[in-house]
Enzyme design. Sequence first.
Site, PDB file in Angstrom:
ATOM      1  CD  GLU A 110      -2.860  -1.154   2.333  1.00 60.09           C
ATOM      2  OE1 GLU A 110      -3.971  -1.642   2.130  1.00 60.09           O
ATOM      3  OE2 GLU A 110      -2.533  -0.687   3.424  1.00 60.09           O
ATOM      4  CB  CYS A 126       3.122   7.274   3.489  1.00 59.35           C
ATOM      5  SG  CYS A 126       3.537   6.005   4.671  1.00 59.35           S
ATOM      6  CB  CYS A 152       6.718  -5.700   8.584  1.00 60.46           C
ATOM      7  SG  CYS A 152       8.118  -4.977   9.488  1.00 60.46           S
ATOM      8  CB  CYS A 174       6.118  -3.373  16.155  1.00 58.27           C
ATOM      9  SG  CYS A 174       7.812  -3.005  15.653  1.00 58.27           S
ATOM     10  CB  CYS A 200       2.686  -2.612  13.774  1.00 59.22           C
ATOM     11  SG  CYS A 200       2.740  -2.194  12.030  1.00 59.22           S
ATOM     12  CB  CYS A 259       0.765   5.420  11.780  1.00 59.18           C
ATOM     13  SG  CYS A 259       1.635   6.850  11.260  1.00 59.18           S
TER      14      CYS A 259
HETATM   15  N1  SAH Z   1       9.331  -0.110  10.103  1.00 60.49           N
HETATM   16  C1  SAH Z   1       9.423   1.317  10.124  1.00 60.49           C
HETATM   17  C2  SAH Z   1       8.423   2.038   9.235  1.00 60.49           C
HETATM   18  C3  SAH Z   1       6.971   1.585   9.234  1.00 60.49           C
HETATM   19  S1  SAH Z   1       5.866   2.005  10.554  1.00 60.49           S
HETATM   20  C4  SAH Z   1       9.330   1.829  11.540  1.00 60.49           C
HETATM   21  O1  SAH Z   1       9.094   1.033  12.444  1.00 60.49           O
HETATM   22  O2  SAH Z   1       9.546   3.011  11.748  1.00 60.49           O
HETATM   23  C5  SAH Z   1       5.558   3.714  10.497  1.00 60.49           C
HETATM   24  C6  SAH Z   1       5.208   4.276  11.915  1.00 60.49           C
HETATM   25  O3  SAH Z   1       3.876   3.904  12.344  1.00 60.49           O
HETATM   26  C7  SAH Z   1       6.140   3.735  12.988  1.00 60.49           C
HETATM   27  O4  SAH Z   1       6.513   4.733  13.874  1.00 60.49           O
HETATM   28  C8  SAH Z   1       5.278   2.720  13.657  1.00 60.49           C
HETATM   29  O5  SAH Z   1       5.751   2.399  14.919  1.00 60.49           O
HETATM   30  C9  SAH Z   1       3.937   3.419  13.677  1.00 60.49           C
HETATM   31  N2  SAH Z   1       2.806   2.535  13.934  1.00 60.49           N
HETATM   32  C10 SAH Z   1       2.709   1.213  13.684  1.00 60.49           C
HETATM   33  N3  SAH Z   1       1.503   0.736  14.060  1.00 60.49           N
HETATM   34  C11 SAH Z   1       0.806   1.788  14.556  1.00 60.49           C
HETATM   35  C12 SAH Z   1      -0.520   1.933  15.054  1.00 60.49           C
HETATM   36  N4  SAH Z   1      -1.359   0.917  15.098  1.00 60.49           N
HETATM   37  N5  SAH Z   1      -0.901   3.165  15.443  1.00 60.49           N
HETATM   38  C13 SAH Z   1      -0.062   4.220  15.343  1.00 60.49           C
HETATM   39  N6  SAH Z   1       1.185   4.125  14.864  1.00 60.49           N
HETATM   40  C14 SAH Z   1       1.627   2.932  14.483  1.00 60.49           C
END
Ligand code: SAH
Length: 390
Positions: free
Chosen positions: A112, A125, A132, A136, A139, A358
């Site tokens: 996406e 973006c 991935c 995390c 996420c 995000c």
């Molecule tokens: N892998 C990279 C880039 C992708 S995530 C990274 O970790 O930075 C982009 C951003 O969105 C990151 O800061 C991530 O932690 C955040 N993010 C992921 N899931 C989220 C959620 N459910 N709500 C808000 N932010 C989130």
Amino acid sequence: MPSSLVKIRSARAPAKPVLSKPKQNLLGLSRAGLERFFLEQGEQRFRAEQILKWIHQQGVKDFAAMTNLSMALRAKLEEIAEITLPEVAGEQLSRDGTRKWLLRVDPQNSIEMVFIPENGRGTLCVSSQAGCALNCAFCATARQGFGRNLSSAEVIGQLWLARQLLAETTEAPSITNVVLMGMGEPLLNFEAVAHALELMIDDCAWGLAKRRVTVSTAGLVPGIKRLAERCPVSLAVSLHAPDDALRNQLVPVNRSYPIKELLAACREYVADDRRARITFEYVMLDGVNDSALQAKALARLLEGIPAKVNLIPFNPFPGAEFQCSRQAQIDRFREILSAAGLTTITRRPRGQDIAAACGRLEGDIAPRSQRIARLRLTETNHQPAPGVMT
Ligand code: SAH
């Protein structure tokens, strides 16, 4: 006839079909790669600049239209090279103007990309991987696991496609900023991402200023060091916790690269540039990482680092174990950081009605289930899809 000859004849392997060499996709080659490509063809180095401009500035992918190349070179390129892009499989438009596209990169994997218009800026973006591997805890992309790395053509191809798709809209906005904050961990796909970054900042290609291109990482220390040497664009670090015990749980890669090492790499990253600052991202999780004590600990941790902090309200998704912090809690957290001298903003969630915010990007990798049906829009191109309202 001597028998040996018969034997040789019968042992001879069937004639192999003549396999033509696969065509080279020129879309993902940065200046150095294109120069090598043309030199190998016995062509002059300056052809690289010409073709960079055609592909990335003019948006032309048909060699026949590249009129400052000789007819002979155009014909040769048709034979040995191509300019191929991911396929657009769906588009959604949010009430707030955010647009999300689903791109199919192969029959098994989709990604996406999201465009966010805001105050005269247009931020694209982009994804760096299909899925991935980092897992995390908060996420949505983590839930679907890892598909594969994207090629540099698939990374830069997102800019190429977005510009074309945006030009077809009534507002026809420009892309002024690019963030690698879509699906995937960019520093785990280093080479492809580095080539795409080189194209983004090359004046003959996208010509974006380094500070307008941001790589966001969960904290891969070796990758941060490599990026500093190779292509020091803006860096965002997904911190999310002020101590290792909590960060180990939220961002498991912290077990390999704990906070102290990560912050040392961040300090070094901006050491040579007085104007540069690291953006620390901090997702606000109710009762998990949002207390006043944690805010104070975070402020102490970032002391002396040229930094700004982005507080990201947690975007919930089906099956998520967390909830977003209450607004009062987010405000308090921000005030504590600001009082400690840290520039802190609370990010406004964008594209929530189309699951473009995000950490909500899910793309479509196995298991495919109904996701693709949910994301692919047929008749609702210009309205939020009822099926994905949250
Ligand atoms: N892998 C990279 C880039 C992708 S995530 C990274 O970790 O930075 C982009 C951003 O969105 C990151 O800061 C991530 O932690 C955040 N993010 C992921 N899931 C989220 C959620 N459910 N709500 C808000 N932010 C989130």
